[in-house]
Scaffold this motif. Structure first.
Motif, PDB file in Angstrom:
ATOM      1  N   GLY A   1      42.273  17.668  32.934  1.00 46.37           N
ATOM      2  CA  GLY A   1      43.438  16.784  32.837  1.00 46.37           C
ATOM      3  C   GLY A   1      43.115  15.342  32.459  1.00 46.37           C
ATOM      4  N   ALA A   2      41.928  15.118  31.876  1.00 48.56           N
ATOM      5  CA  ALA A   2      41.576  13.747  31.463  1.00 48.56           C
ATOM      6  C   ALA A   2      41.526  13.652  29.937  1.00 48.56           C
ATOM      7  N   ARG A   3      41.671  12.441  29.431  1.00 47.81           N
ATOM      8  CA  ARG A   3      41.644  12.220  27.987  1.00 47.81           C
ATOM      9  C   ARG A   3      40.316  11.576  27.572  1.00 47.81           C
ATOM     10  N   VAL A   4      39.976  11.703  26.284  1.00 44.15           N
ATOM     11  CA  VAL A   4      38.742  11.102  25.766  1.00 44.15           C
ATOM     12  C   VAL A   4      39.081  10.158  24.615  1.00 44.15           C
ATOM     13  N   LEU A   5      38.638   8.906  24.755  1.00 46.88           N
ATOM     14  CA  LEU A   5      38.858   7.875  23.742  1.00 46.88           C
ATOM     15  C   LEU A   5      37.508   7.573  23.097  1.00 46.88           C
ATOM     16  N   VAL A   6      37.439   7.630  21.777  1.00 46.68           N
ATOM     17  CA  VAL A   6      36.146   7.439  21.113  1.00 46.68           C
ATOM     18  C   VAL A   6      36.071   6.043  20.491  1.00 46.68           C
ATOM     19  N   ALA A   7      35.069   5.285  20.933  1.00 40.94           N
ATOM     20  CA  ALA A   7      34.891   3.919  20.441  1.00 40.94           C
ATOM     21  C   ALA A   7      34.113   3.924  19.130  1.00 40.94           C
TER      22      ALA A   7
ATOM     23  N   ARG B   1      33.929   5.864   8.451  1.00 40.40           N
ATOM     24  CA  ARG B   1      35.062   6.762   8.199  1.00 40.40           C
ATOM     25  C   ARG B   1      34.727   8.173   8.677  1.00 40.40           C
ATOM     26  N   LYS B   2      33.471   8.588   8.444  1.00 35.65           N
ATOM     27  CA  LYS B   2      33.041   9.927   8.859  1.00 35.65           C
ATOM     28  C   LYS B   2      33.071  10.027  10.384  1.00 35.65           C
ATOM     29  N   ALA B   3      32.705   8.953  11.072  1.00 36.14           N
ATOM     30  CA  ALA B   3      32.749   8.966  12.540  1.00 36.14           C
ATOM     31  C   ALA B   3      34.183   9.196  13.020  1.00 36.14           C
ATOM     32  N   VAL B   4      35.133   8.549  12.359  1.00 35.01           N
ATOM     33  CA  VAL B   4      36.548   8.748  12.707  1.00 35.01           C
ATOM     34  C   VAL B   4      36.938  10.212  12.476  1.00 35.01           C
TER      35      VAL B   4
ATOM     36  N   ALA C   1      39.414  14.344  19.957  1.00 33.55           N
ATOM     37  CA  ALA C   1      39.562  13.093  20.708  1.00 33.55           C
ATOM     38  C   ALA C   1      41.037  12.720  20.825  1.00 33.55           C
ATOM     39  N   ASP C   2      41.386  12.074  21.945  1.00 31.61           N
ATOM     40  CA  ASP C   2      42.784  11.694  22.169  1.00 31.61           C
ATOM     41  C   ASP C   2      43.130  10.367  21.514  1.00 31.61           C
ATOM     42  N   ALA C   3      42.104   9.565  21.234  1.00 31.44           N
ATOM     43  CA  ALA C   3      42.341   8.289  20.564  1.00 31.44           C
ATOM     44  C   ALA C   3      41.030   7.761  20.013  1.00 31.44           C
TER      45      ALA C   3
ATOM     46  N   HIS D   1      41.582   3.234   7.711  1.00 28.73           N
ATOM     47  CA  HIS D   1      41.240   4.641   7.486  1.00 28.73           C
ATOM     48  C   HIS D   1      41.980   5.550   8.471  1.00 28.73           C
ATOM     49  N   VAL D   2      42.004   5.169   9.736  1.00 29.14           N
ATOM     50  CA  VAL D   2      42.711   5.979  10.743  1.00 29.14           C
ATOM     51  C   VAL D   2      44.196   6.033  10.400  1.00 29.14           C
ATOM     52  N   ALA D   3      44.770   4.861  10.109  1.00 29.82           N
ATOM     53  CA  ALA D   3      46.215   4.798   9.858  1.00 29.82           C
ATOM     54  C   ALA D   3      46.608   5.643   8.648  1.00 29.82           C
ATOM     55  N   LYS D   4      45.750   5.648   7.622  1.00 26.89           N
ATOM     56  CA  LYS D   4      46.111   6.349   6.387  1.00 26.89           C
ATOM     57  C   LYS D   4      45.793   7.843   6.422  1.00 26.89           C
TER      58      LYS D   4
END
Lengths: 302, 327
Positions: free
Chosen positions: B58-64, B78-81, B89-91, B102-105
């Motif tokens: 029940g936990a989320r993962v955010l990737v920095a 971009r490849k990391a994203v 990943a949740d965010a 890159h994320v937005a597009k």
């Protein structure tokens, strides 16, 4: 042999808290005597200083423009109070070119021409192109980037002019805390403007007595002085359009003349560095960042 | 309030989830994240496994992916994203305009958080990121007071996340080149500050000098425990006075401000420390889980203090800029 160099000289904004008289006299001399193409004016470091310098600008702009200089208003790097944000908004409404040092200003200036200043994080060609798409005409990248990295951006981003921070103590960090106030046991809100006593910044040594940094209110600079003196051909091959000279209390007209001779191929880099060393710089000469090393590295002998 | 906890390793991720984290943040094992230290971080396979474990609990993962892409190598960021998205990943937490773009597009379904490295501190700057890239949450710079955060939250329409525990930057994040000035490596250039390979502890008749690339950051008398020479936490001489000029060697603990931050409209609380081991993570996350639950249940300040005083983390602590003492 390169023909008459197309590379221009810019005078960056004064980072330090100079009195109104000092600013007025400084810009009068720049207007009349310095071989500088573009002059950035305005307070960049601390919004609390603005009431002191604001009255200086109208006459200064007139004088500089009469002297044939292009005037660019530079804006705060860390606007926070409502008054500071308002001042950024007002400056962004100016018909002249404006330098943006925080993305707060982009909200007011997007779509109109601006200069992306060295306090914006422009580390790659994709970011540079993004900002060009928003109106950036000139990009002065962060000081920690190498000339090779700037060249990579400049060669793939033709529509912007790239400007390199060539002379002066390097702007290294900004804080929410005022170090002049902290050193004097004062709070930022009642700082008594002790930063005015240090017109080149206050030297910060290590406890072993090594010269290291300098503080200027909320800003930390290098103790050492950037004196990037390239061969003009190096700038041309990296698509650099302009060198930026950052004001210190040394004779900036003499600094500008020395750089003009360098860019025109009239004097070699080592001669220009010798001329600069005789002006009484506030620290040793460095150019490490642009050469791809730690910023504190001294220029290698040619 | 959401509790966002650090994981430098898969073991720390499992520890944080088990201790009660609502979300975990972590990064890939390269320069795309701002804790690029040897022996830390995740491969794509480890991240995918970590996401599975977190989601199962029940936990989320955010990737920095929160450093600034290097010239000529934007593709790596971009490849990391793309990999983070592929791992479920949740965010993604980003700061560079190129990465945000890159994320937005290309990953319209992926939640985008603005990293503290972007240092967005005004309604206008935050509004720019929200409108341009669809940013859903802003991690706030550690230079704002609680009052300033409250005022900011009243004038923006996006979630905010505030650091409550761990390392404390006194400089505006993403605007500091002190480390590269001395060493050639910095958070923005390489994802590290005061890098370990440039540190030396040199003994002489006066004791030990802790140095960074040859610059003395602090000195310790013989027998005195030494600290890590983080550049801005050292002792320096200015105006004939020797002091911790930039900041005392303290870490952030805003545990007793949780209810104030909640009242200021903060959505998520962040614990710093991706470089820490799983024992530390377990202890800190467990304490903050209890404290956050107590605040949500309306407990008084004394109860919160009692919960947090159970942590054994040594060293001096400060509430940083939150209490407005910097002003």
């Amino acid at each position: 042999m390169i023909p008459a160099s197309p590379i221009e000289l810019a005078l960056g904004p004064v980072f330090f808290h100079w009195s109104a008289d000092r600013l007025t006299n400084f810009y009068r001399r720049i207007a009349d005597e310095a071989p500088i193409d573009r002059v950035y004016i305005g307070e960049v470091v601390c919004g609390k200083r603005m009431p002191f310098s604001d009255p200086v600008w109208p006459e200064t702009i007139e004088r500089l423009e009469r002297g044939g200089k292009q005037v660019v208003f530079s804006t705060l790097a860390t606007p926070s109070t409502a008054r500071e944000r308002k001042s950024v908004e007002e400056l962004c409404a100016d018909g002249r070119l404006v330098e943006i040092n925080d993305l707060t200003a982009l909200r007011f200036r997007s779509g109109q021409p601006f200069v992306a200043g060295p306090f914006l994080n422009i580390y790659n060609e994709a970011t540079a192109r993004f900002l060009v798409g928003s109106g950036a005409q000139t990009i002065c990248p962060p000081v920690e980037l190498s000339l090779a990295a700037i060249g990579t951006m400049a060669r793939t981003c033709f529509s912007a002019e790239f400007e390199v921070f060539a002379f002066g103590r390097l702007p290294l960090a900004l804080s929410g805390r005022c170090y002049h106030a902290r050193l004097h046991g004062l709070h930022k809100d009642s700082c008594q403007f002790t930063c005015e006593q240090d017109a080149d910044g206050l030297a910060v040594d290590t406890i072993d007595g090594q010269e290291f940094l300098a503080i200027n209110g909320v800003q930390t600079l290098s103790h050492q002085v950037q004196t990037f003196c390239p061969q003009p051909s190096e700038l041309v091959s990296n698509n650099i359009r302009r060198l930026r000279l950052s004001p210190q209390t040394v004779d900036m007209v003499a600094v500008a003349r020395a750089y003009r001779r360098l860019l025109d191929g009239q004097e070699p880099p080592e001669t220009v560095r010798f001329v600069l060393s005789s002006l009484g710089l506030p620290g040793m000469q460095i150019d490490g960042y642009l050469r791809g090393g730690p910023g504190c590295q001294a220029p290698s002998p040619i | 309030m959401e509790l966002v906890c650090p994981a430098g390793t898969p073991a720390a991720l499992r520890a944080a989830v088990s201790a009660g984290a609502d979300a975990i943040y972590c990064g890939f094992r390269d320069e795309t994240n701002a804790r690029n230290f040897p022996g830390l971080n995740f491969s794509a396979a480890e991240l995918a496994e970590g996401v599975r474990f977190a989601h199962a609990h029940g936990a989320r993962v955010l990737v920095a992916i929160n450093t600034f892409a290097q010239t000529g190598r934007v593709g790596q960021w971009r490849k990391a994203v793309d990999e983070a998205a592929g791992c479920g990943a949740d965010a993604v937490i980003a700061a560079d305009l190129a990465v945000l773009d890159h994320v937005a597009k290309n990953h319209t379904g992926l939640r985008l958080h603005l990293s503290v490295q972007a240092a967005a501190a005004t309604p206008e700057a935050i509004g720019f990121y929200v409108e341009t890239f669809g940013v859903r949450r802003v991690v706030l710079p550690r230079i704002l007071s609680v009052q300033e955060i409250a005022a900011l939250n009243r004038s923006i329409d996006v979630e905010t996340e505030a650091f409550v525990f761990g390392g404390l930057c006194v400089m505006v994040e993403g605007r500091c080149h002190l480390s590269s000035y001395a060493t050639g490596r910095s958070p923005n250039l390489s994802g590290v500050c005061s890098p370990p390979e440039m540190v030396s502890y040199d003994e002489d008749e006066e004791g030990t000098a802790a140095r960074l690339a040859g610059f003395t950051i602090d000195r310790y008398a013989p027998g005195q425990p030494t600290g890590y020479p983080t550049l801005c936490k050292g002792r320096f001489t200015a105006g004939e006075k020797t002091s911790y000029l930039f900041e005392d060697p303290v870490s952030l603990n805003a545990g007793n401000l949780i209810s104030s931050l909640k009242a200021a409209g903060v959505t998520a609380l962040k614990i710093e420390g991706r470089q820490r081991g799983k024992r530390y993570v377990t202890e800190v996350v467990r304490a903050f889980r209890k404290a956050v639950d107590a605040v949500e249940a309306g407990s008084d300040a004394g109860e919160i203090d009692r919960i947090l005083s159970g942590m054994s983390e040594g060293g001096r602590q400060t509430a940083g800029a939150y209490r407005k003492t910097w002003r």
